[in-house]
Design a protein around this motif. Structure first.
Motif, PDB file in Angstrom:
ATOM      1  N   ILE A  65       0.842  -1.203   0.000  1.00  0.00           N
ATOM      2  CA  ILE A  65       0.000   0.000   0.000  1.00  0.00           C
ATOM      3  C   ILE A  65       0.874   1.250   0.000  1.00  0.00           C
ATOM      4  O   ILE A  65       0.637   2.206  -0.748  1.00  0.00           O
ATOM      5  N   LEU A  66       1.915   1.240   0.845  1.00  0.00           N
ATOM      6  CA  LEU A  66       2.844   2.369   0.870  1.00  0.00           C
ATOM      7  C   LEU A  66       3.552   2.536  -0.473  1.00  0.00           C
ATOM      8  O   LEU A  66       3.748   3.662  -0.948  1.00  0.00           O
ATOM      9  N   LEU A  67       3.919   1.419  -1.105  1.00  0.00           N
ATOM     10  CA  LEU A  67       4.588   1.499  -2.396  1.00  0.00           C
ATOM     11  C   LEU A  67       3.658   2.041  -3.481  1.00  0.00           C
ATOM     12  O   LEU A  67       4.098   2.744  -4.392  1.00  0.00           O
ATOM     13  N   THR A  68       2.377   1.721  -3.388  1.00  0.00           N
ATOM     14  CA  THR A  68       1.420   2.272  -4.347  1.00  0.00           C
ATOM     15  C   THR A  68       1.338   3.788  -4.220  1.00  0.00           C
ATOM     16  O   THR A  68       1.340   4.520  -5.222  1.00  0.00           O
ATOM     17  N   ILE A  69       1.289   4.280  -2.976  1.00  0.00           N
ATOM     18  CA  ILE A  69       1.295   5.731  -2.744  1.00  0.00           C
ATOM     19  C   ILE A  69       2.624   6.322  -3.200  1.00  0.00           C
ATOM     20  O   ILE A  69       2.679   7.410  -3.792  1.00  0.00           O
ATOM     21  N   PHE A  70       3.716   5.594  -2.946  1.00  0.00           N
ATOM     22  CA  PHE A  70       5.052   6.017  -3.386  1.00  0.00           C
ATOM     23  C   PHE A  70       5.076   6.194  -4.908  1.00  0.00           C
ATOM     24  O   PHE A  70       5.574   7.205  -5.429  1.00  0.00           O
ATOM     25  N   PHE A  71       4.515   5.224  -5.646  1.00  0.00           N
ATOM     26  CA  PHE A  71       4.474   5.313  -7.106  1.00  0.00           C
ATOM     27  C   PHE A  71       3.635   6.515  -7.545  1.00  0.00           C
ATOM     28  O   PHE A  71       3.977   7.201  -8.518  1.00  0.00           O
ATOM     29  N   MET A  72       2.521   6.766  -6.867  1.00  0.00           N
ATOM     30  CA  MET A  72       1.667   7.892  -7.236  1.00  0.00           C
ATOM     31  C   MET A  72       2.398   9.220  -7.021  1.00  0.00           C
ATOM     32  O   MET A  72       2.382  10.090  -7.902  1.00  0.00           O
ATOM     33  N   LEU A  73       3.040   9.376  -5.871  1.00  0.00           N
ATOM     34  CA  LEU A  73       3.779  10.612  -5.599  1.00  0.00           C
ATOM     35  C   LEU A  73       4.942  10.785  -6.569  1.00  0.00           C
ATOM     36  O   LEU A  73       5.234  11.894  -7.028  1.00  0.00           O
ATOM     37  N   LEU A  74       5.601   9.679  -6.889  1.00  0.00           N
ATOM     38  CA  LEU A  74       6.716   9.741  -7.832  1.00  0.00           C
ATOM     39  C   LEU A  74       6.212  10.177  -9.204  1.00  0.00           C
ATOM     40  O   LEU A  74       6.846  11.004  -9.880  1.00  0.00           O
TER      41      LEU A  74
ATOM     42  N   ALA B  42      15.888  19.584  -4.333  1.00  0.00           N
ATOM     43  CA  ALA B  42      16.660  20.827  -4.208  1.00  0.00           C
ATOM     44  C   ALA B  42      16.960  21.427  -5.582  1.00  0.00           C
ATOM     45  O   ALA B  42      16.899  22.657  -5.760  1.00  0.00           O
ATOM     46  N   VAL B  43      17.257  20.559  -6.551  1.00  0.00           N
ATOM     47  CA  VAL B  43      17.533  21.042  -7.907  1.00  0.00           C
ATOM     48  C   VAL B  43      16.304  21.704  -8.511  1.00  0.00           C
ATOM     49  O   VAL B  43      16.374  22.793  -9.093  1.00  0.00           O
ATOM     50  N   LEU B  44      15.133  21.067  -8.365  1.00  0.00           N
ATOM     51  CA  LEU B  44      13.905  21.630  -8.920  1.00  0.00           C
ATOM     52  C   LEU B  44      13.523  22.927  -8.218  1.00  0.00           C
ATOM     53  O   LEU B  44      13.007  23.855  -8.849  1.00  0.00           O
ATOM     54  N   LEU B  45      13.764  22.971  -6.919  1.00  0.00           N
ATOM     55  CA  LEU B  45      13.456  24.201  -6.181  1.00  0.00           C
ATOM     56  C   LEU B  45      14.347  25.353  -6.661  1.00  0.00           C
ATOM     57  O   LEU B  45      13.890  26.502  -6.757  1.00  0.00           O
ATOM     58  N   MET B  46      15.586  25.052  -6.989  1.00  0.00           N
ATOM     59  CA  MET B  46      16.471  26.081  -7.522  1.00  0.00           C
ATOM     60  C   MET B  46      15.951  26.590  -8.871  1.00  0.00           C
ATOM     61  O   MET B  46      15.963  27.798  -9.142  1.00  0.00           O
ATOM     62  N   ILE B  47      15.468  25.661  -9.723  1.00  0.00           N
ATOM     63  CA  ILE B  47      14.904  26.079 -11.006  1.00  0.00           C
ATOM     64  C   ILE B  47      13.695  26.977 -10.783  1.00  0.00           C
ATOM     65  O   ILE B  47      13.490  27.966 -11.499  1.00  0.00           O
ATOM     66  N   ALA B  48      12.873  26.642  -9.779  1.00  0.00           N
ATOM     67  CA  ALA B  48      11.660  27.409  -9.512  1.00  0.00           C
ATOM     68  C   ALA B  48      11.971  28.816  -9.009  1.00  0.00           C
ATOM     69  O   ALA B  48      11.230  29.766  -9.312  1.00  0.00           O
TER      70      ALA B  48
ATOM     71  N   PHE C 115      18.473  13.103 -14.816  1.00  0.00           N
ATOM     72  CA  PHE C 115      19.366  11.984 -14.493  1.00  0.00           C
ATOM     73  C   PHE C 115      19.058  11.416 -13.113  1.00  0.00           C
ATOM     74  O   PHE C 115      18.963  10.198 -12.931  1.00  0.00           O
ATOM     75  N   LEU C 116      18.876  12.288 -12.132  1.00  0.00           N
ATOM     76  CA  LEU C 116      18.564  11.832 -10.774  1.00  0.00           C
ATOM     77  C   LEU C 116      17.209  11.131 -10.731  1.00  0.00           C
ATOM     78  O   LEU C 116      17.045  10.115 -10.051  1.00  0.00           O
ATOM     79  N   GLY C 117      16.236  11.655 -11.485  1.00  0.00           N
ATOM     80  CA  GLY C 117      14.934  11.010 -11.529  1.00  0.00           C
ATOM     81  C   GLY C 117      15.001   9.626 -12.153  1.00  0.00           C
ATOM     82  O   GLY C 117      14.341   8.688 -11.691  1.00  0.00           O
ATOM     83  N   GLY C 118      15.818   9.482 -13.198  1.00  0.00           N
ATOM     84  CA  GLY C 118      15.966   8.174 -13.832  1.00  0.00           C
ATOM     85  C   GLY C 118      16.661   7.165 -12.947  1.00  0.00           C
ATOM     86  O   GLY C 118      16.326   5.971 -12.953  1.00  0.00           O
ATOM     87  N   MET C 119      17.625   7.609 -12.155  1.00  0.00           N
ATOM     88  CA  MET C 119      18.369   6.689 -11.287  1.00  0.00           C
ATOM     89  C   MET C 119      17.476   5.986 -10.271  1.00  0.00           C
ATOM     90  O   MET C 119      17.798   4.898  -9.796  1.00  0.00           O
ATOM     91  N   ILE C 120      16.348   6.588  -9.959  1.00  0.00           N
ATOM     92  CA  ILE C 120      15.460   6.018  -8.942  1.00  0.00           C
ATOM     93  C   ILE C 120      14.757   4.765  -9.435  1.00  0.00           C
ATOM     94  O   ILE C 120      14.458   3.853  -8.651  1.00  0.00           O
TER      95      ILE C 120
ATOM     96  N   LEU D   8       7.901  19.597  -4.050  1.00  0.00           N
ATOM     97  CA  LEU D   8       7.164  19.224  -2.844  1.00  0.00           C
ATOM     98  C   LEU D   8       6.776  17.747  -2.877  1.00  0.00           C
ATOM     99  O   LEU D   8       6.919  17.038  -1.870  1.00  0.00           O
ATOM    100  N   PHE D   9       6.302  17.276  -4.031  1.00  0.00           N
ATOM    101  CA  PHE D   9       5.953  15.859  -4.147  1.00  0.00           C
ATOM    102  C   PHE D   9       7.185  14.975  -3.938  1.00  0.00           C
ATOM    103  O   PHE D   9       7.089  13.883  -3.374  1.00  0.00           O
ATOM    104  N   MET D  10       8.343  15.452  -4.387  1.00  0.00           N
ATOM    105  CA  MET D  10       9.569  14.676  -4.180  1.00  0.00           C
ATOM    106  C   MET D  10       9.931  14.601  -2.707  1.00  0.00           C
ATOM    107  O   MET D  10      10.378  13.564  -2.222  1.00  0.00           O
ATOM    108  N   VAL D  11       9.742  15.699  -1.979  1.00  0.00           N
ATOM    109  CA  VAL D  11      10.021  15.686  -0.533  1.00  0.00           C
ATOM    110  C   VAL D  11       9.095  14.682   0.160  1.00  0.00           C
ATOM    111  O   VAL D  11       9.539  13.907   1.024  1.00  0.00           O
ATOM    112  N   LEU D  12       7.825  14.689  -0.206  1.00  0.00           N
ATOM    113  CA  LEU D  12       6.892  13.714   0.376  1.00  0.00           C
ATOM    114  C   LEU D  12       7.296  12.291   0.024  1.00  0.00           C
ATOM    115  O   LEU D  12       7.173  11.369   0.842  1.00  0.00           O
ATOM    116  N   THR D  13       7.804  12.104  -1.194  1.00  0.00           N
ATOM    117  CA  THR D  13       8.245  10.778  -1.619  1.00  0.00           C
ATOM    118  C   THR D  13       9.469  10.329  -0.847  1.00  0.00           C
ATOM    119  O   THR D  13       9.628   9.149  -0.538  1.00  0.00           O
TER     120      THR D  13
END
Length: 408
Positions: A220-229, A296-302, A320-325, A382-387
Motif C-alpha cells: 500500500i505504501l509502495l502504491t502511494i510512493f508510485f503515485m507521488l513519484l 533541491a535542484v527543482l526548487l532552484m529552477i523554480a 538523471f537523478l529522476g531516472g536513477m530512482i 514538494l511531491f519529491m520531498v513527500l516521496t
C-alpha cells in the motif's frame, strides 16, 4: 567438469539475454502505443471534426481503464501465466489501433482508448513477473533498468515515427502500421520462446492453492510512493515547456532543448541506476537520497531564473537523478512481493502511476491557468520531498520462507 559446466552457464546466460531483449521489446511497444493517439491528435481533430476537450477525454478514458485494470491483470498473470497475458496484451493494443484505422469515428476512438488501456495494464505485471523469475539475481537491477530504458526509448521514438508515417502515408495508414507493432513483437516472443512465469500459485499444507491476500501495508505504501513519484515527474514532462516559456521568459527553442535534455538524461539515469541497484540492498535509501537532491535542484529552477545553458544543465541533472530512482523503485516492489505473486504486486503498485496520470493534468493545468508557471517546479519538488519521507518506510525484507531458490 569445466567443459561440462561452462556451456551450461553460457546457455543460461544466453537464455537470460534473450528473455531480457524480448521483454524489453514488449515494453518498447507499451510506451510507443501510449503516444500514438496523442501524436495523431491534429489528424483526428480534423478528420472527426471534434474539439480538444473531446480528445482530452480520450486520454482520460485510457488512464482510468489502466488504473482500474492493473491489479486484476496482475492476478491473471499469476493465475494463468505472464507469457500468455503478455501476448494477449500486445495483440490487443495492436488491434485497438487497427480497429480505429478501419472504422474512423469518435465512438470507435473511445473504444480504442478502452482497449489500449486494457492492453497497457498488462505490461508491468507480466514483464516484471517474467524478469523476476528468470533474470540473474546479481544483475536484477540492471535487467530492470534496461527494461525501463526500452520503454523510455519507445516513448522518445513515437513522435518521429508517427510524424514520418503521417507525412508519407497518411493518418489511417499510420494507425494501421503503428498497431501492427504489437502483433509483430508477439510473434517474436513466440518465435524466440519467451519463458513463462506465474501460474505457480503457492499451496497450503492441505495441497490447496493459497488464498492469502498479498495486499500488505508495504505494498500500500509502495502504491502511494508510485503515485507521488508520478506526480513529481509528470508535471515537468507535460507542462515543462509552457512553464519555462511563461514563467522564466525562455524561448520556445530553449524550453524544448531543456526538456529534451531532461528526458534524455532520465533515460541515461535509468541505466546508471541499474548498476547502483545491483551493488546495494539499501534501495529505499538510494531512492530517498536521489529524490532529496532532485527536490533541491527543482526548487532552484523554480526560484532562480537561469541562463539557457545553465538551465539545460540543471534540467539534465534533474532528469538523471529522476531516472536513477527507477531500478531501486522496482527492486523495492520485488522485495515486497510474496513468492509467486510478482504479477499481482507490480499490478497493484502500478495503479499509483495511473492515478498520478489522472490527477497530474488537472493539477498542473490548473496551476498554468492561474498564471503560476514557477509552481510547476515548486509543487514537483514538494511531491519529491513527500516521496523521500515515504521511501524510508517502503522497504521490507523477504521472510525466510519467501526466499528465492534460484534463477533459470
Amino acid at each position: 567438469m569445466v567443459d561440462v559446466v561452462a556451456p551450461s552457464r553460457r546457455t543460461k546466460r544466453d537464455t537470460r539475454l534473450r528473455t531480457l531483449a524480448l521483454i524489453s521489446a514488449a515494453h518498447w511497444v507499451s510506451h510507443f502505443h501510449m503516444l500514438v493517439l496523442p501524436m495523431l491528435f491534429p489528424f483526428l481533430k480534423t478528420a472527426l471534426n471534434i474539439d480538444y476537450i473531446e480528445l482530452g477525454f480520450v486520454l482520460t478514458v485510457f488512464a482510468v481503464v489502466s488504473a482500474l485494470t492493473q491489479a486484476p491483470t496482475g492476478y491473471l498473470v499469476d493465475h494463468f501465466g505472464a507469457r500468455k497475458i503478455l501476448l494477449i496484451g500486445l495483440c490487443l493494443g495492436g488491434a485497438s489501433l487497427g480497429l480505429l484505422g478501419l472504422h474512423l469515428s469518435y465512438p470507435v476512438l473511445i473504444a480504442s482508448a478502452v482497449l489500449l488501456g486494457l492492453a497497457n495494464s498488462v505490461y508491468h505485471p507480466a514483464d516484471y513477473a517474467i524478469l523476476a523469475a528468470h533474470m540473474d539475481e546479481a544483475r536484477m537491477g540492471r535487467a530492470f533498468s534496461i527494461h525501463t530504458f526500452a520503454g523510455y526509448l519507445g516513448g522518445a521514438m513515437a513522435p518521429m515515427i508517427v510524424a514520418a508515417l503521417m507525412t508519407s502515408l497518411g493518418g489511417i495508414t499510420a494507425l494501421m502500421v503503428c498497431g501492427a507493432t504489437g502483433p509483430l513483437v508477439a510473434v517474436l516472443l513466440l518465435a524466440f520462446d519467451v519463458p513463462e512465469a506465474g501460474e505457480n500459485r503457492r499451496k497450503d499444507a492441505s495441497g490447496h492453492a493459497s488464498q492469502r491476500s498479498i495486499i500488505t501495508p508495504t505494498l500500500i505504501l509502495l502504491t502511494i510512493f508510485f503515485m507521488l513519484l508520478g506526480l513529481s515527474t509528470s508535471g515537468i514532462s507535460n507542462f515543462g515547456v509552457v512553464a519555462l516559456m511563461n514563467g522564466f521568459s525562455a524561448s520556445f527553442s530553449t524550453a524544448n532543448v531543456a526538456l529534451t535534455a531532461y528526458l534524455v538524461a532520465s533515460a541515461l539515469g535509468v541505466l546508471a541506476g541499474g548498476f547502483l541497484a545491483d551493488r546495494t540492498d539499501r534501495h529505499s535509501q538510494v531512492a530517498a537520497i536521489c529524490l532529496g537532491i532532485n527536490a533541491a535542484v527543482l526548487l532552484m529552477i523554480a526560484l532562480v531564473t537561469l541562463p539557457p545553458a545553465l538551465l539545460t544543465m540543471t534540467m539534465a541533472t534533474a532528469g538523471f537523478l529522476g531516472g536513477m530512482i527507477a531500478p531501486s523503485r522496482d527492486m523495492l516492489v520485488r522485495s515486497a512481493a510474496p513468492e509467486g505473486a510478482a504479477g499481482r504486486a507490480f499490478g497493484i503498485v502500478s495503479t499509483g502511476f495511473n492515478f498520478s496520470g489522472i490527477l497530474s493534468p488537472l493539477l498542473f493545468g490548473w496551476l498554468m491557468d492561474q498564471s503560476l508557471p514557477r509552481w510547476v517546479f515548486s509543487i514537483s519538488a514538494l511531491f519529491m520531498v513527500l516521496t523521500v519521507v515515504l521511501a524510508l518506510f517502503t522497504e521490507r525484507k523477504r521472510e525466510p520462507d519467501n526466499a528465492r531458490v534460484g534463477t533459470v
